[in-house]
Write a protein that holds these residues in place. Structure first.
Motif, short mmCIF file in Angstrom:
data_model
loop_
_atom_site.label_atom_id
_atom_site.label_comp_id
_atom_site.label_asym_id
_atom_site.label_seq_id
_atom_site.Cartn_x
_atom_site.Cartn_y
_atom_site.Cartn_z
N THR A 416 1.00 -1.19 0.02
CA THR A 416 0.04 0.02 -0.14
C THR A 416 1.07 1.43 0.05
O THR A 416 2.17 1.13 0.04
N ASP A 417 0.24 2.30 -0.11
CA ASP A 417 1.05 3.55 -0.08
C ASP A 417 1.86 3.87 1.37
O ASP A 417 2.62 4.69 1.43
N LYS A 418 1.18 3.15 2.21
CA LYS A 418 2.32 3.20 3.66
C LYS A 418 3.59 3.08 3.39
O LYS A 418 4.68 3.40 4.24
N ILE A 419 3.58 1.93 2.43
CA ILE A 419 4.98 1.42 1.97
C ILE A 419 5.87 2.38 0.88
O ILE A 419 6.81 2.67 0.95
N LEU A 420 4.73 2.47 0.09
CA LEU A 420 5.30 2.98 -1.46
C LEU A 420 5.44 4.57 -1.55
O LEU A 420 6.21 5.11 -1.98
N ASN A 421 4.64 5.07 -0.60
CA ASN A 421 4.59 6.76 -0.87
C ASN A 421 4.07 7.11 0.75
O ASN A 421 3.05 7.67 1.05
N ASN A 422 5.01 6.90 1.57
CA ASN A 422 4.79 7.14 2.91
C ASN A 422 4.58 8.57 3.22
O ASN A 422 5.30 9.50 2.76
N GLU A 423 3.52 8.89 4.24
CA GLU A 423 3.33 10.27 4.32
C GLU A 423 4.33 11.07 5.13
O GLU A 423 4.39 12.10 5.04
N ASN A 424 5.27 10.23 5.68
CA ASN A 424 6.46 10.90 6.35
C ASN A 424 7.51 11.28 5.45
O ASN A 424 8.66 12.05 5.83
N GLY A 425 7.68 10.84 4.15
CA GLY A 425 8.50 11.18 3.00
C GLY A 425 9.49 10.20 3.21
O GLY A 425 10.50 10.25 2.72
N TRP A 426 9.43 9.03 4.06
CA TRP A 426 10.40 8.04 3.95
C TRP A 426 10.82 7.22 2.67
O TRP A 426 9.78 7.15 1.70
N THR A 427 11.92 6.79 2.33
CA THR A 427 12.16 5.97 1.11
C THR A 427 11.55 4.69 1.56
O THR A 427 11.06 4.09 2.67
N MET A 428 11.26 3.81 0.42
CA MET A 428 10.74 2.70 0.33
C MET A 428 11.68 1.57 1.51
O MET A 428 11.12 0.74 2.35
N ALA A 429 13.05 1.78 1.38
CA ALA A 429 13.78 1.08 2.35
C ALA A 429 13.87 1.40 3.50
O ALA A 429 13.78 0.68 4.39
N GLN A 430 13.18 2.65 3.87
CA GLN A 430 13.21 3.00 5.32
C GLN A 430 11.84 2.43 6.00
O GLN A 430 11.68 1.82 6.79
N THR A 431 10.73 2.39 5.08
CA THR A 431 9.68 1.99 5.25
C THR A 431 9.41 0.51 5.65
O THR A 431 8.89 0.02 6.57
N VAL A 432 10.18 -0.16 4.58
CA VAL A 432 10.46 -1.45 4.87
C VAL A 432 11.03 -1.93 5.98
O VAL A 432 10.77 -2.98 7.06
N SER A 433 12.26 -1.28 6.47
CA SER A 433 12.78 -1.29 7.79
C SER A 433 11.93 -1.01 8.86
O SER A 433 12.40 -1.57 10.13
N SER A 434 11.11 -0.24 9.10
CA SER A 434 10.34 0.37 9.92
C SER A 434 8.92 -0.42 10.11
O SER A 434 8.62 -0.93 11.46
N TYR A 435 8.35 -1.16 9.05
CA TYR A 435 6.96 -1.73 9.13
C TYR A 435 7.15 -3.32 9.03
O TYR A 435 6.26 -3.85 9.52
N LEU A 436 8.15 -3.45 8.34
CA LEU A 436 8.22 -5.11 8.13
C LEU A 436 9.53 -5.56 8.68
O LEU A 436 10.31 -4.90 9.14
N CYS A 437 9.93 -6.88 8.32
CA CYS A 437 11.03 -7.59 8.67
C CYS A 437 12.11 -6.94 7.95
O CYS A 437 12.06 -7.30 6.60
N PRO A 438 13.12 -6.42 8.55
CA PRO A 438 14.06 -5.83 7.56
C PRO A 438 14.91 -7.12 6.90
O PRO A 438 14.74 -8.05 7.18
N SER A 439 15.57 -6.54 5.90
CA SER A 439 16.30 -7.36 5.02
C SER A 439 17.30 -8.15 5.71
O SER A 439 17.67 -9.35 5.41
N ALA A 440 17.94 -7.64 6.65
CA ALA A 440 18.73 -8.41 7.50
C ALA A 440 18.08 -8.45 9.02
O ALA A 440 19.07 -8.37 10.15
N GLY A 441 16.82 -8.99 9.28
CA GLY A 441 16.29 -8.85 10.40
C GLY A 441 16.42 -10.24 11.27
O GLY A 441 16.86 -10.19 12.39
N ILE A 442 15.99 -10.99 10.53
CA ILE A 442 15.80 -12.52 11.36
C ILE A 442 15.75 -13.72 10.29
O ILE A 442 15.28 -13.43 9.12
#
Length: 549
Positions: A416-442
């Motif tokens: 959704t736009d929460k990831i792709l067009n975040n209202e805070n102006g975050w990049t997709m890489a930042q939203t993924v690391s904030s809302y989902l399992c980071p690419s090097a998370g677990i």
């Protein structure tokens, strides 16, 4: 044995003048954790039995449990915090499973140092990310030395979903099993093979302006780089990444059949690129280009995989190595609105020559080890196993339906736009690391293709371009014994120093290549290169025996 290893690690740390206070200890006496095994939910196999893969009954514990987790930070994280419990994925995992993670997060840049500190202190976290990769003497040694839990006889019962996936592909099995047949960590397994994600990029807009084609041979590259310098004002037409990408896919040497690493040669035997005759040819060409000002003069100081962003966006360079996710950032940040980057392959001697070296296809990107001191190891394994179910993997990769993703008409999750067009102006890489399992998370059943949502289609073409090369001269991920690892590491310390110092001097002209090449080879031989190759060959032979078994 464990005490001896602890003393060695401690002495190493003291020699580096570092303090043990930098590392937190295992805190299993926190609220929710107790000395006895926590009671798990019903529906699991009896002791010693093999469980069947399927849905996991949640929560997985009757009473809340806390596990400590040693991991690295993520520079993409939009949330500036030392506690990953602010991440939405970890919050939801705790809600579903009843397991709380207490993070011991260290700097990615200093992960090895902090890992050594933890080993030296003897206070191991319950879960250790990429532990199997950072224990210098190998996974078997980590088990034998009493640091990692041997999972070999435990995954059938406590991780049936992971085990089913792990055994579904020979590549997964080879990556996650030592030569002795043991399982020393839980590996992140990718839902599909990922092709080469790192390679060379070139300024297509400059090529168009100069009426030139994408170069293929060394001669054509020479002409293009000369034009970049003379017509486009590039002060570093080509950026070499000697210790980074040069050792991963052979930035400019792959077309000659060598890279700055262990490899296979044309006979199928193990060799070492800088010890081969083709390395002399490589440094000879680079020396000529260096003298003509076609190479970044700071090439030996560049150890990263990717180019210096400032040199790219200001037009100082026109050819460089980068991850496939980077060009769109370079273009959007460039002072030149016409910047257009395209993927290219390393040069070859003659048109049509085959390249045998590129970044390997990847089936995993990390692992999570369980400490041998973990009192709630059953809970830890069941918690991880949930991430290999369809439900758990969906949470890790895409989050919660209606919040961070929706299903499209074909049933595929899309952000959704929460990831792709975040209202805070975050990049997709930042939203993924904030809302989902980071690419090097677990460790989890990961879907690397989620990254493609943030990569322009033109940049995704790199997978096709870079896959034109073969990787049949790249060594697979082999497993050295404890003795082999220790011996080769000691030899490689001198070998790598010899290569780096002499290669720098050969390319810069500080050493005449013809006059000093034999002395360079003799120094490598004195440093033990032949023995190091012999050790690596033995490990490769065992790997191939496992493939053929």
């Amino acid at each position: 044995m464990k005490n001896g290893k602890k003393l060695v690690a401690l002495l190493l740390v003291m020699a580096m003048i570092l303090s043990l206070a930098a590392c937190g200890g295992n805190t299993n006496d926190n609220s929710g954790s107790n000395s006895s095994q926590a009671s798990t939910a019903s529906g699991t196999a009896e002791e010693g039995q093999t469980a069947e893969p399927g849905e996991v009954k949640l929560p997985i514990v009757d009473e809340p449990v806390t596990l400590t987790y040693f991991n690295a930070d993520d520079t993409n994280a939009a949330i500036i915090t030392k506690d990953w419990n602010d991440n939405e994925f970890y919050k939801e995992m705790e809600k579903r499973t009843g397991v709380h993670l207490e993070f011991e997060t260290v700097s990615s840049a200093d992960y090895q140092t902090n890992f050594n500190l933890m080993i030296a202190s003897g206070n191991l976290a319950d879960l250790i990310y990429v532990g199997a990769s950072y224990y210098a003497e190998g996974v078997d040694a980590a088990i034998d030395d009493g640091y990692f839990l041997d999972l070999t006889d435990k995954v059938d019962q406590y991780m049936p979903n992971y085990q089913a996936i792990r055994k579904s592909d020979i590549n997964y099995e080879l990556l996650s099993t030592t030569d002795s047949g043991r399982l020393g960590a839980v590996y992140e397994l990718r839902q599909s093979k990922q092709g080469p994600w790192l390679g060379l990029w070139m300024r297509q807009d400059w090529l168009d302006d100069l009426n030139m084609e994408v170069p293929e041979t060394f001669d054509q590259w020479h002409d293009v780089l000369t034009a970049f310098k003379e017509e486009k004002g590039a002060s570093a037409p080509l950026i070499l990444n000697f210790s980074g990408s040069d050792g991963e896919f052979g930035t400019m040497s792959a077309g000659l059949g060598v890279l700055n690493n262990w490899q296979l040669d044309e006979t199928g035997k193990v060799n070492f690129g800088p010890y081969m005759d083709e390395w002399k040819e490589y440094v000879t060409i680079m020396n000529q280009w260096y003298k003509e000002g076609l190479i970044d003069p700071d090439f030996m100081a560049t150890d990263e995989r990717t180019a210096d962003m400032a040199k790219v966006v200001t037009g100082a360079t026109g050819a460089f190595a980068a991850l496939y996710t980077m060009p769109s950032l370079y273009e959007s940040s460039s002072e030149d609105p016409n910047m257009n980057l395209v993927p290219v392959n390393p040069p070859v001697k003659n048109e049509g020559d085959e390249i045998h070296i590129r970044l390997r296809d990847s089936y995993t990107s990390g692992n999570t080890a369980i400490s041998a001191d973990c009192e709630n190891w059953e809970v830890a394994l069941r918690w991880l196993d949930y991430l290999y179910t369809e439900e758990g993997a969906l949470l890790a990769n895409y989050g919660i339906e209606g919040d961070t993703f929706e299903f499209d008409e074909s049933g595929k999750p899309v952000f959704t736009d929460k990831i792709l067009n975040n209202e805070n102006g975050w990049t997709m890489a930042q939203t993924v690391s904030s809302y989902l399992c980071p690419s090097a998370g677990i460790a989890n059943w990961s879907d690397w293709t989620r990254e493609l949502a943030g990569v322009p289609e033109k940049d995704q073409e790199c997978y096709t371009v870079w896959s034109e090369a073969s990787d049949d001269w790249r060594l697979p991920t082999i497993s050295l014994t404890q003795e082999e690892s220790t011996e080769r590491a000691a030899l490689y310390a001198d070998i790598s120093t010899c290569v780096k110092e002499n290669t720098a001097k050969f390319i810069s002209g500080a050493l005449d290549i013809e006059e000093n090449w034999d002395a360079y080879i003799a120094e490598l031989e004195t440093s033990g290169i032949e023995r190091a190759i012999e050790i690596t060959q033995a490990a490769y032979d065992r790997y191939m025996a496992r493939v053929d078994s």
